[in-house]
Design a protein around this motif. Structure first.
Motif, PDB file in Angstrom:
ATOM      1  N   ALA A 181      37.794  87.883 -22.969  1.00 12.39           N
ATOM      2  CA  ALA A 181      36.753  87.632 -22.173  1.00 12.39           C
ATOM      3  C   ALA A 181      37.355  88.162 -20.644  1.00 12.39           C
ATOM      4  O   ALA A 181      36.666  88.454 -19.963  1.00 12.39           O
ATOM      5  CB  ALA A 181      36.695  85.877 -22.140  1.00 12.39           C
ATOM      6  N   ALA A 182      38.714  87.936 -20.452  1.00 12.33           N
ATOM      7  CA  ALA A 182      39.322  88.316 -19.185  1.00 12.33           C
ATOM      8  C   ALA A 182      38.974  89.721 -19.066  1.00 12.33           C
ATOM      9  O   ALA A 182      38.744  90.141 -17.859  1.00 12.33           O
ATOM     10  CB  ALA A 182      40.877  87.772 -18.888  1.00 12.33           C
ATOM     11  N   ASP A 195      33.930  94.743 -15.590  1.00 10.34           N
ATOM     12  CA  ASP A 195      32.789  94.615 -14.938  1.00 10.34           C
ATOM     13  C   ASP A 195      33.059  94.760 -13.499  1.00 10.34           C
ATOM     14  O   ASP A 195      32.458  95.239 -12.733  1.00 10.34           O
ATOM     15  CB  ASP A 195      31.964  93.315 -15.144  1.00 10.34           C
ATOM     16  CG  ASP A 195      31.113  93.871 -16.658  1.00 10.34           C
ATOM     17  OD1 ASP A 195      30.607  95.183 -16.633  1.00 10.34           O
ATOM     18  OD2 ASP A 195      30.490  92.973 -17.163  1.00 10.34           O
ATOM     19  N   GLU A 196      34.164  93.756 -12.909  1.00  9.45           N
ATOM     20  CA  GLU A 196      34.265  93.535 -11.588  1.00  9.45           C
ATOM     21  C   GLU A 196      35.000  94.835 -10.979  1.00  9.45           C
ATOM     22  O   GLU A 196      34.475  95.135  -9.847  1.00  9.45           O
ATOM     23  CB  GLU A 196      35.266  92.408 -11.320  1.00  9.45           C
ATOM     24  CG  GLU A 196      34.803  91.058 -11.655  1.00  9.45           C
ATOM     25  CD  GLU A 196      35.904  89.875 -11.578  1.00  9.45           C
ATOM     26  OE1 GLU A 196      37.084  90.125 -11.165  1.00  9.45           O
ATOM     27  OE2 GLU A 196      35.628  88.780 -11.848  1.00  9.45           O
ATOM     28  N   VAL A 241      31.569 101.305  -7.724  1.00 13.33           N
ATOM     29  CA  VAL A 241      30.108 101.469  -7.090  1.00 13.33           C
ATOM     30  C   VAL A 241      30.028 101.318  -5.717  1.00 13.33           C
ATOM     31  O   VAL A 241      29.588 101.993  -4.957  1.00 13.33           O
ATOM     32  CB  VAL A 241      29.345 100.770  -8.023  1.00 13.33           C
ATOM     33  CG1 VAL A 241      27.874 100.813  -7.431  1.00 13.33           C
ATOM     34  CG2 VAL A 241      29.033 101.282  -9.264  1.00 13.33           C
ATOM     35  N   ARG A 242      30.636 100.072  -5.312  1.00 15.64           N
ATOM     36  CA  ARG A 242      30.665  99.555  -4.032  1.00 15.64           C
ATOM     37  C   ARG A 242      31.451 100.679  -2.883  1.00 15.64           C
ATOM     38  O   ARG A 242      30.701 100.969  -2.009  1.00 15.64           O
ATOM     39  CB  ARG A 242      30.987  98.104  -3.717  1.00 15.64           C
ATOM     40  CG  ARG A 242      30.823  97.580  -2.346  1.00 15.64           C
ATOM     41  CD  ARG A 242      31.446  96.247  -2.152  1.00 15.64           C
ATOM     42  NE  ARG A 242      33.057  96.304  -2.127  1.00 15.64           N
ATOM     43  CZ  ARG A 242      33.647  96.727  -1.264  1.00 15.64           C
ATOM     44  NH1 ARG A 242      32.964  97.254   0.025  1.00 15.64           N
ATOM     45  NH2 ARG A 242      35.097  96.627  -1.204  1.00 15.64           N
ATOM     46  N   ALA A 259      46.424  96.136 -18.571  1.00 14.76           N
ATOM     47  CA  ALA A 259      46.112  96.516 -17.007  1.00 14.76           C
ATOM     48  C   ALA A 259      44.982  97.461 -17.243  1.00 14.76           C
ATOM     49  O   ALA A 259      44.673  97.943 -18.248  1.00 14.76           O
ATOM     50  CB  ALA A 259      47.354  97.311 -16.885  1.00 14.76           C
ATOM     51  N   LEU A 260      44.206  97.458 -15.987  1.00  8.59           N
ATOM     52  CA  LEU A 260      43.044  98.210 -15.840  1.00  8.59           C
ATOM     53  C   LEU A 260      43.308  98.913 -14.608  1.00  8.59           C
ATOM     54  O   LEU A 260      43.986  98.639 -13.497  1.00  8.59           O
ATOM     55  CB  LEU A 260      41.914  97.414 -15.439  1.00  8.59           C
ATOM     56  CG  LEU A 260      41.183  96.634 -16.699  1.00  8.59           C
ATOM     57  CD1 LEU A 260      40.156  95.742 -16.124  1.00  8.59           C
ATOM     58  CD2 LEU A 260      40.643  97.483 -17.812  1.00  8.59           C
TER      59      LEU A 260
END
Length: 196
Positions: free
Chosen positions: A48-49, A55-56, A62-63, A99-100
């Motif tokens: 879930a995390a 997504d965040e 994108v921002r 990690a991402l």
């Protein structure tokens, strides 16, 4: 012993899935490409995390790029993957640290899942130092799964992962704890047993 890195750049398939019945499920990340498949076990909360943080991170990319990054706002329907995990599911290791990262040059999201390691230390300072050494040791660290995904692949992974997490036992309408098929002792009902 040198670190074993299971690298998928790019994977043909990268999914979260489960083995077992709701309430007794084991969660896996599974990457496949070129006839090889790697499966690593992890906790439901880790899945879930990972999906939420993915997504965040994609939203932030994108921002920051003003919408110029090749990242869709939602998971593309044409690459959704609802197939079960490839069998046999053989666990390479249990995930401890994840990690991402976003590679701006290659326009890829990097997912790293590192094996759980037991550290024998005496103090919090020793623990922090040991964890940092472990993360920085590229040659002798624990096994790691490293996957490089396009923005679309990452969105599809995140959507499926959240769907898998939410596909378990339904929550009790009173206390939100999972309902078991055998019944549920609800703390808000002072132990009164409700049927599923």
């Amino acid at each position: 012993m040198s670190r074993q890195v299971f690298l998928y750049d790019p994977p043909e398939r990268f999914v979260a899935g489960t083995v077992g019945l709701p309430g007794r499920r084991t969660f896996f990340l599974q990457a496949s490409a070129g006839g090889r498949t790697t499966s690593v076990a992890l906790e439901k909360t880790q899945v879930a995390a990972l999906a939420e943080r993915m997504d965040e991170l994609l939203d932030e990319v994108v921002r920051r790029t003003g919408g110029n990054a090749p990242v869709p706002a939602v998971a593309p329907a044409d690459i959704s993957d609802t197939a079960p995990l490839e069998t046999p599911v053989e666990e390479e290791f249990r995930v401890g640290t994840m990690a991402l990262a976003w590679d701006g040059e290659e326009q890829r999201l990097i997912v790293e899942a590192q094996a759980l390691v037991e550290l024998d230390v005496d103090s919090e300072e020793d623990l922090a130092e040991a964890e940092e050494r472990l993360l920085q040791d590229e040659e002798n660290g624990p096994p790691m799964l490293r996957v490089r995904l396009t923005g679309a692949q990452a969105r599809a992974f995140a959507k499926r992962a959240l769907d898998v997490v939410n596909a378990g036992r339904p929550p009790c309408p009173l206390c939100s704890l999972p309902l078991d098929p055998e019944g549920h002792v609800c703390p808000r009902q002072n132990g009164y047993r409700r049927g599923a």
